[in-house]
Design an enzyme around this catalytic site. Structure first.
Site, PDB file in Angstrom:
ATOM      1  N   CYS A   1       6.473  -6.625   7.261  1.00 48.71           N
ATOM      2  CA  CYS A   1       7.623  -6.185   8.057  1.00 48.71           C
ATOM      3  C   CYS A   1       7.946  -7.255   9.091  1.00 48.71           C
ATOM      4  O   CYS A   1       7.054  -7.907   9.611  1.00 48.71           O
ATOM      5  CB  CYS A   1       7.296  -4.860   8.758  1.00 48.71           C
TER       6      CYS A   1
ATOM      7  N   CYS B   1       1.432  -1.670  15.373  1.00 45.59           N
ATOM      8  CA  CYS B   1       1.460  -1.431  13.925  1.00 45.59           C
ATOM      9  C   CYS B   1       0.806  -2.560  13.130  1.00 45.59           C
ATOM     10  O   CYS B   1       1.139  -3.734  13.326  1.00 45.59           O
ATOM     11  CB  CYS B   1       2.921  -1.267  13.495  1.00 45.59           C
TER      12      CYS B   1
ATOM     13  N   CYS C   1       3.710   8.541   0.525  1.00 47.68           N
ATOM     14  CA  CYS C   1       4.289   7.629   1.502  1.00 47.68           C
ATOM     15  C   CYS C   1       4.326   6.263   0.828  1.00 47.68           C
ATOM     16  O   CYS C   1       3.278   5.734   0.457  1.00 47.68           O
ATOM     17  CB  CYS C   1       3.391   7.610   2.738  1.00 47.68           C
TER      18      CYS C   1
ATOM     19  N   SER D   1      12.201   6.626   7.451  1.00 49.34           N
ATOM     20  CA  SER D   1      11.888   6.384   8.863  1.00 49.34           C
ATOM     21  C   SER D   1      12.390   4.997   9.252  1.00 49.34           C
ATOM     22  O   SER D   1      12.153   4.027   8.541  1.00 49.34           O
ATOM     23  CB  SER D   1      10.374   6.483   9.061  1.00 49.34           C
TER      24      SER D   1
ATOM     25  N   GLU E   1       0.834  -1.196   0.000  1.00 44.58           N
ATOM     26  CA  GLU E   1       0.000   0.000   0.000  1.00 44.58           C
ATOM     27  C   GLU E   1       0.872   1.250   0.000  1.00 44.58           C
ATOM     28  O   GLU E   1       2.018   1.221   0.455  1.00 44.58           O
ATOM     29  CB  GLU E   1      -0.926   0.000   1.218  1.00 44.58           C
TER      30      GLU E   1
ATOM     31  N   CYS F   1       6.314  -4.562  15.712  1.00 48.82           N
ATOM     32  CA  CYS F   1       5.893  -3.573  16.717  1.00 48.82           C
ATOM     33  C   CYS F   1       4.413  -3.826  17.037  1.00 48.82           C
ATOM     34  O   CYS F   1       3.602  -4.030  16.126  1.00 48.82           O
ATOM     35  CB  CYS F   1       6.084  -2.156  16.190  1.00 48.82           C
TER      36      CYS F   1
ATOM     37  N   CYS G   1      -0.514   6.501   9.742  1.00 49.78           N
ATOM     38  CA  CYS G   1       0.705   5.775  10.136  1.00 49.78           C
ATOM     39  C   CYS G   1       0.360   4.466  10.811  1.00 49.78           C
ATOM     40  O   CYS G   1      -0.448   4.431  11.735  1.00 49.78           O
ATOM     41  CB  CYS G   1       1.512   6.575  11.149  1.00 49.78           C
TER      42      CYS G   1
HETATM   43  N1  SAH Z   1       9.391   0.800   9.720  1.00 50.54           N
HETATM   44  C1  SAH Z   1       9.639   2.177   9.784  1.00 50.54           C
HETATM   45  C2  SAH Z   1       8.814   2.989   8.822  1.00 50.54           C
HETATM   46  C3  SAH Z   1       7.360   2.621   8.631  1.00 50.54           C
HETATM   47  S1  SAH Z   1       6.256   2.958   9.938  1.00 50.54           S
HETATM   48  C4  SAH Z   1       9.487   2.686  11.199  1.00 50.54           C
HETATM   49  O1  SAH Z   1       8.956   1.968  12.019  1.00 50.54           O
HETATM   50  O2  SAH Z   1       9.951   3.782  11.478  1.00 50.54           O
HETATM   51  C5  SAH Z   1       6.039   4.727   9.874  1.00 50.54           C
HETATM   52  C6  SAH Z   1       5.779   5.358  11.214  1.00 50.54           C
HETATM   53  O3  SAH Z   1       4.475   5.023  11.742  1.00 50.54           O
HETATM   54  C7  SAH Z   1       6.761   4.924  12.287  1.00 50.54           C
HETATM   55  O4  SAH Z   1       7.171   6.018  13.062  1.00 50.54           O
HETATM   56  C8  SAH Z   1       5.924   3.980  13.115  1.00 50.54           C
HETATM   57  O5  SAH Z   1       6.459   3.778  14.379  1.00 50.54           O
HETATM   58  C9  SAH Z   1       4.586   4.679  13.090  1.00 50.54           C
HETATM   59  N2  SAH Z   1       3.452   3.853  13.496  1.00 50.54           N
HETATM   60  C10 SAH Z   1       3.293   2.533  13.361  1.00 50.54           C
HETATM   61  N3  SAH Z   1       2.092   2.149  13.839  1.00 50.54           N
HETATM   62  C11 SAH Z   1       1.476   3.255  14.305  1.00 50.54           C
HETATM   63  C12 SAH Z   1       0.209   3.520  14.886  1.00 50.54           C
HETATM   64  N4  SAH Z   1      -0.685   2.558  15.108  1.00 50.54           N
HETATM   65  N5  SAH Z   1      -0.083   4.799  15.221  1.00 50.54           N
HETATM   66  C13 SAH Z   1       0.796   5.799  14.988  1.00 50.54           C
HETATM   67  N6  SAH Z   1       1.996   5.623  14.420  1.00 50.54           N
HETATM   68  C14 SAH Z   1       2.345   4.361  14.085  1.00 50.54           C
HETATM   69 FE1  SF4 Z   2       7.720  -2.480  10.952  1.00 47.35          FE
HETATM   70 FE2  SF4 Z   2       7.788   0.168  11.307  1.00 47.35          FE
HETATM   71 FE3  SF4 Z   2       5.503  -1.221  11.679  1.00 47.35          FE
HETATM   72 FE4  SF4 Z   2       7.497  -1.496  13.413  1.00 47.35          FE
HETATM   73  S1  SF4 Z   2       6.327   0.374  12.984  1.00 47.35           S
HETATM   74  S2  SF4 Z   2       6.293  -3.170  12.528  1.00 47.35           S
HETATM   75  S3  SF4 Z   2       9.265  -1.347  12.075  1.00 47.35           S
HETATM   76  S4  SF4 Z   2       6.598  -0.955   9.749  1.00 47.35           S
END
Ligand code: SAH
Ligand code: SF4
Length: 343
Positions: free
Chosen positions: A110, A117, A103, A189, A90, A114, A331
């Site tokens: 991934c 996410c 974006c 990021s 996406e 996390c 995000c």
């Molecule tokens: N993997 C990289 C980039 C993709 S995620 C990273 O983790 O930095 C892009 C951003 O969205 C990151 O800062 C991530 O921590 C944030 N993110 C992920 N899940 C989220 C959520 N549920 N609410 C807000 N930000 C989130």
């Molecule tokens: Fe991967 Fe970034 Fe999502 Fe963490 S926040 S699971 S590193 S995409």
């Protein structure tokens, strides 16, 4: 199969001459690629022999749009792209006052897991090539009919877990052999893959860097970000300092505010202590809701209290505006689509 859309002009020239074709053919082939040619037969001024060779030996990477969701709340558009092997990623197109920002994804899923996410929850399939990252930008440009001026690698995937392809992407997309999007208009990021942060600093590129912090100490960070057990906060901070020293550029720290998890006054003070004296900005994101994650956004009052404490401590911080929330385009809300029928 050779991924010719990930090559710059000199690599393409080397590839074609090594296979017995004239040097000048590479310019013709590149010019077709820049015109978004769909297949090798569309390369009209290229001799049949070369087209046949390319059909045998190479492929034209793509990111075909198979679904478009337009937000009713703002100008945000979410795309589902299909890659040449049937995988999906996406991407999200946003409109800011300074132009169009996309974006894009760097991996199908991934590995980092996390807990907040959606991408992390959807598993991992493979990394993307440079050409597939460029193809997402190009497909979106053709769909919206406008030039895209800014790119953020904040879609699906961890860019520094796909380091070589991402660096290739940065160099290519900013060059005349491709879309000419300057490095200053691109931001990466990372969740904090420390050795790659240092490698990236050594390259001294003009590209922006965001670091996903999301917690002020190891105990809290390891709870939501498994990568922290491998690269704890101190190492991430040392690598961030190294990046700032090498590039003289400011880092943005991303911090998702999660109700009752990391949004207390004490957490704000601890975060301020961590960042004191660093050339940085803190982007606070009220956590976006992800099914199964069980988190809630911090209240507006908490968000404000958190920013105020950071400001009092001299840390530059803002609460980020959420875009595309009605189409799950914010995000952390992008995910792998398992069902081909889903498209
Ligand atoms: N993997 C990289 C980039 C993709 S995620 C990273 O983790 O930095 C892009 C951003 O969205 C990151 O800062 C991530 O921590 C944030 N993110 C992920 N899940 C989220 C959520 N549920 N609410 C807000 N930000 C989130
Ligand atoms: Fe991967 Fe970034 Fe999502 Fe963490 S926040 S699971 S590193 S995409």
């Amino acid at each position: 199969m050779t991924d010719i859309k990930s090559m710059n002009l000199s690599e393409l020239t080397a590839y074609l001459t090594a296979n017995g074709f004239e040097k000048f053919r590479s310019k013709q082939v590149l010019s077709w690629i820049k015109q978004d040619v769909a297949d090798f037969d569309g390369m009209k001024n290229v001799p049949q022999k070369l087209r046949d060779f390319l059909k045998q030996d190479a492929y034209l990477a793509c990111a075909d749009i198979v679904r478009v969701q337009r937000s009713k709340l703002d100008d945000t558009v979410k795309y589902l792209f299909r890659l040449y092997d049937g995988e999906y990623v996406e991407g999200v197109l946003m409109r800011y006052h300074h132009g169009r920002t996309i974006c894009i994804s760097s991996q199908v899923g991934c590995k980092m897991g996390c807990t907040f996410c959606a991408t992390g929850k959807s598993g991992f399939s493979r990394s993307l090539t440079a050409s597939e990252m460029i193809a997402q930008i190009r497909s979106a440009e053709l769909d919206c009919g406008e030039r895209i001026s800014n790119v953020v690698l904040m879609g699906m995937g961890e860019p520094f877990d796909n380091y070589e392809n991402v660096i290739r992407f940065l160099k290519l997309v900013s060059s005349e052999d491709s879309l000419c999007i300057g490095m200053r208009h691109i931001t990466i990021s990372t969740c904090g893959i420390v050795p790659r942060m240092r490698d990236f600093a050594d390259l001294r590129l003009q590209c922006g860097l965001s670091v996903s912090l999301h917690a002020p100490n190891d105990e809290a960070r390891s709870r939501t970000m498994p990568i922290n057990r491998r690269y704890p906060i101190k190492e991430v901070m040392d690598a961030s300092r190294y990046y700032i020293e090498k590039t003289n550029r400011r880092i943005t720290f991303e911090y998702a505010l999660i109700d009752g998890e990391n949004d207390s006054d004490a957490a704000a003070r601890e975060l301020a202590g961590l960042l004191k004296g660093l050339l940085c900005h803190v982007n606070l994101i009220p956590v976006n809701i992800v099914t199964g994650a069980g988190y809630r956004k911090s209240s507006i009052k908490r968000q404000q209290a958190f920013v105020n404490i950071l400001s009092e401590e001299g840390i530059n911080a803002t609460v980020r505006r959420t875009l595309g929330s009605d189409i799950d385009a914010s995000c952390g809300q992008l995910k792998r689509n398992f069902m081909k029928g889903d498209a």
